[in-house]
Design a protein around this motif. Structure first.
Motif, short mmCIF file in Angstrom:
data_model
loop_
_atom_site.label_atom_id
_atom_site.label_comp_id
_atom_site.label_asym_id
_atom_site.label_seq_id
_atom_site.Cartn_x
_atom_site.Cartn_y
_atom_site.Cartn_z
N GLU A 2 27.38 55.45 38.33
CA GLU A 2 27.16 54.20 39.06
C GLU A 2 28.47 53.43 39.27
O GLU A 2 28.74 52.94 40.35
CB GLU A 2 26.16 53.32 38.30
N ILE A 3 29.26 53.32 38.19
CA ILE A 3 30.49 52.53 38.34
C ILE A 3 31.57 53.34 39.05
O ILE A 3 32.44 52.78 39.72
CB ILE A 3 30.97 51.99 36.99
N GLY A 4 31.51 54.68 38.92
CA GLY A 4 32.43 55.52 39.69
C GLY A 4 33.71 55.91 39.00
O GLY A 4 34.60 56.50 39.61
N THR A 42 33.65 46.62 42.40
CA THR A 42 32.74 46.49 43.55
C THR A 42 31.49 47.35 43.42
O THR A 42 30.54 47.19 44.18
CB THR A 42 33.47 46.91 44.85
N THR A 43 31.51 48.29 42.49
CA THR A 43 30.40 49.26 42.42
C THR A 43 29.23 48.78 41.59
O THR A 43 28.11 49.27 41.75
CB THR A 43 30.92 50.60 41.87
N ILE A 44 29.48 47.89 40.65
CA ILE A 44 28.38 47.32 39.86
C ILE A 44 28.56 45.80 39.85
O ILE A 44 29.64 45.29 40.19
CB ILE A 44 28.34 47.84 38.40
N ASN A 45 27.52 45.10 39.42
CA ASN A 45 27.61 43.65 39.31
C ASN A 45 28.06 43.30 37.90
O ASN A 45 27.27 43.34 36.95
CB ASN A 45 26.24 43.03 39.62
N ILE A 58 37.64 49.05 42.63
CA ILE A 58 38.07 47.65 42.46
C ILE A 58 38.73 47.21 43.75
O ILE A 58 39.55 47.94 44.32
CB ILE A 58 39.07 47.51 41.29
N ALA A 59 38.35 46.03 44.22
CA ALA A 59 38.99 45.43 45.40
C ALA A 59 39.22 43.96 45.10
O ALA A 59 38.35 43.30 44.53
CB ALA A 59 38.11 45.60 46.64
N ASP A 60 40.41 43.46 45.43
CA ASP A 60 40.75 42.06 45.15
C ASP A 60 40.48 41.68 43.70
O ASP A 60 40.02 40.57 43.40
CB ASP A 60 39.97 41.11 46.07
N GLY A 61 40.72 42.60 42.81
CA GLY A 61 40.57 42.31 41.38
C GLY A 61 39.16 42.37 40.85
O GLY A 61 38.92 42.11 39.67
N VAL A 62 38.21 42.73 41.71
CA VAL A 62 36.80 42.71 41.32
C VAL A 62 36.20 44.12 41.41
O VAL A 62 36.41 44.82 42.41
CB VAL A 62 36.00 41.76 42.24
#
Lengths: 465, 465
Positions: free
Chosen positions: B135-137, B426-429, B420-424
């Motif tokens: 899920e997280i990749g 993106t694949t999980i909440n 991760i994009a812009d420090g966040v």
């Protein structure tokens, strides 16, 4: 500026409890459940409240060279540092702010800045650092770094009376600068305290130490110095004095309950007893001691001998950070490999006390700060226990000390004045500071150093490398 | 999912240069200035691009107990860990995600999870961790932790043939579980790789090791194990085998170029030569080794002997974090105090190579990942060099490795997929994960452990404490 923190978690003997804390005129006036709100209401829910830590040894201007000095032992690293450190006062200002921000965001509310002085601009340097610390509001102990011997004198020579280039400023002039700094800037009640701070036995004559002792006695100043950071300094002390550095410093009267000594890596058991007798404080700088290969300070021995120990980051180019939580973590667990009996290992709660009350003791201010005590000044830090780096929930202080907390300081106060709110420093514009640090620097790879090349042969020979 | 990173800073032999990087179908297809944009344009300006690191040894479910186990050596710490570790698969899922998030946010794109299996739910445990990592990749190397001796067998007895309670599951059943896990989950091309991973000589019979070797040969699996983490294990090996653990593992054929060994603290020079000959990889877990007082692994000796070394965080309750940059920093500077000749000290650039290519080598995947090379898979990390913790600007890799970077990972990709994009992430909440970790845990102080009390007397006696 009165305020009341509601429902904060604090440590008690057997665990934790939730309390309210009232602060009036900068003083903690009550700690108990269900207090009335006086002044501003601060939400302490899911937050851990601790007394602020002390970053008990650093050199702020090294900020400009962090990350760039190659792996070298102290003596050669210093040559590298000074070769590429042509600072101006604007840089001093920005690096003092940078040091303060990182200290504050890692739980520190006090900093001891063993401040490198720009030659010929000594009082300006001090004035600049004082200004920076007043603006941001951290409790600052400014310890102007002074010496009266040239850098090459810091390496043992193998001879009993080596001749070194004279230092560019006389001992008397140096002491006059410090006395003037005390007159101009020493205002403990306003959060700015000046210390006498000879760099260490490796670069100071007895005349300088004795002059500092006299100033210390006259103006009631704390004393600060490096002590036996490296094996080379241990050798040098024997060359210079025919005894250990600690014995010599005791003989000339430098050691006292107001004396804090950075590093203390190469002490004998007899030396440790002297520190205990004189009630001197050891400032442990574990990251710097690793980075420079200085050694592992015998911290568990100090604690067993009753010597007060606290933590410092040391300058940012031998660390290469100013994160106090990192220094506390490594300075706590590092000693588990030097003493296999785990009954003596430092617990996270002991680490917290060393970093707060231990730091205050070393600055002779433990009657006023260093613990959550009614009547003490409000140097307080609230940690956000819902931060990802402090989850899952287990023991809050265990997570704080043994984990790698990031962005966990929710609020901080110094003498009751709020400096951090909602995780953001409120007294200065940190983004502007960031931009200034960016603009005034440039990417660079490691530069070959002429000074290192000159000193290296002698260093390797004397150290048997 | 093709993309082109424009104007990123990358290291070259003599410094840094600015390039564009094209990624097509998950493969790096070009690294050069002024490339056309293929796919999504990624802004690399003021960012450092490195190959992703490998968190080469951890135990994800320890996340639930970080910060709470008191200062104890491994053998007693383990008793404490297992007494309070009644895990369910939902906890396994959340702690795998937590481990992955912290690894990713500190520059890791691969994780080796020496996964503790819930008794009776072994395949479910593995399935759950696999699901979390998919899920997280993150690129996941799932190494189900297996043993066939009971915990008390891990402490030397002072006798040659001690009798211990039998382990609850037979060796054959354990091996059957691993073979089934390989059949169900081993999909290297999809980023999920199963390893054979006996916990170590302290809790495994030769039959289990040999069964693992057979599986490894049959299915082309990498091998993973703990090795000589503590002095107690060194003693135990002599009791069990009459020779060193390394000699024994070589004799039974466990050591190979696909074998990675966590800790390796108590090896002799002869043992080190065996690791070099067999091309085994050492996974250095410096924080855990300090926290548990295991000792300082002779990493500089390994490097001089040509042994491949990489870094791991180890489980979060012996660290107590999963920040790979922290492990890399401490694992790099720690050895400056064990070898005074600074010419052998690890440089920041060497650390980065150990953490990326070194990790890939230990997993026999260095032909596919581990460096910025055209033709390799795009496991990439972009670091934001304008972050306060990486300023002032000096040497980017020096700042990253020697500093204490926080929030510096701007973007990360695994096999060309952005995680991760812009420090966040993106694949999980991540905020939901944070809330779950909070909700499923509670504040607690250290609990007295019955198992520790039972084992402590024997431990102290055998260890001479």
């Amino acid at each position: 500026m009165d305020f009341t923190i509601k429902n904060a978690v604090i440590p008690i003997t057997d665990g934790y409890t939730t309390v309210d804390v009232q602060v009036v005129n900068g003083i903690i006036t009550a700690i108990a459940p269900d207090l009335d709100v006086i002044g501003t209401r601060i939400n302490g829910e899911q937050k851990l409240l601790l007394s602020g830590f002390v970053n008990a040894h650093t050199h702020s201007s090294e900020h400009w060279q962090r990350g760039v000095i190659p792996p070298l032992p102290l003596e050669l690293w210093l040559a590298h540092l000074y070769e590429f450190a042509p600072l101006d006062t604007e840089q001093v200002y920005l690096s003092a702010l940078g040091t303060a921000v990182e200290t504050l965001l890692s739980g520190g509310t006090s900093v001891v800045d063993h401040l490198v002085l720009i030659p010929g601009k000594e009082l300006e340097t001090i004035a600049t650092a004082v200004r920076a610390y007043q603006e941001i509001g951290i409790r600052a102990f400014v310890a102007p770094l002074i010496q009266d011997e040239s850098l090459s004198a810091g390496i043992p020579s193998g001879e009993s009376s080596p001749i070194h280039e004279a230092y560019f400023r006389s001992t008397a002039e140096t002491l006059a600068i410090i006395e003037e700094a005390v007159r101009l800037f020493h205002r403990p009640e306003e959060g700015i305290t000046i210390l006498v701070a000879p760099t260490g036995i490796q670069l100071c004559t007895d005349a300088l130490f004795i002059g500092c002792i006299e100033l210390s006695n006259r103006y009631n100043l704390c004393r600060h110095s490096h002590l036996l950071e490296t094996k080379a300094q241990e050798k040098l002390a024997q060359e210079k004095y025919g005894c250990s550095a600690v014995e010599h410093l005791q003989r000339i009267g430098f050691l006292s309950a107001s004396t804090s000594l950075a590093h203390c890596v190469w002490l004998t058991d007899a030396d440790i007893n002297i520190l205990a007798q004189t009630q001197s404080t050891v400032v442990h700088n574990p990251l710097s001691n690793l980075r420079l290969g200085s050694g592992i300070a015998p911290i568990l021995k100090y604690r067993q001998a009753g010597v007060n120990v606290t933590f410092g980051c040391d300058g940012a180019s031998s660390n290469d950070s100013q994160d106090l939580l990192e220094a506390i973590k490594i300075g706590s667990i590092l000693h588990n490999v030097t003493d296999f009996d785990y009954q003596f290992w430092i617990t996270p709660r002991e680490s917290v006390e060393m970093a707060s009350l231990g730091g205050a003791k070393g600055l002779n201010i433990d009657a006023k700060i260093g613990s959550l005590t009614v009547g003490k000044q409000a140097d307080l830090v609230l940690y956000d226990l819902t931060n990802l780096s402090l989850l899952p929930r287990t023991d809050p202080i265990g997570l704080l000390v043994l984990g790698r907390p990031s962005n966990v300081v929710d609020s901080a106060w110094v003498n009751g004045k709020q400096i951090i709110a909602d995780g953001v420093v409120t007294t200065i514009n940190v983004d502007e500071l960031r931009q200034e640090l960016f603009n005034r620097s440039q990417w660079e790879t490691t530069r070959p150093s002429e000074s290192v090349a000159q000193m290296e042969g002698r260093y390797r020979q004397v150290m048997g490398l």
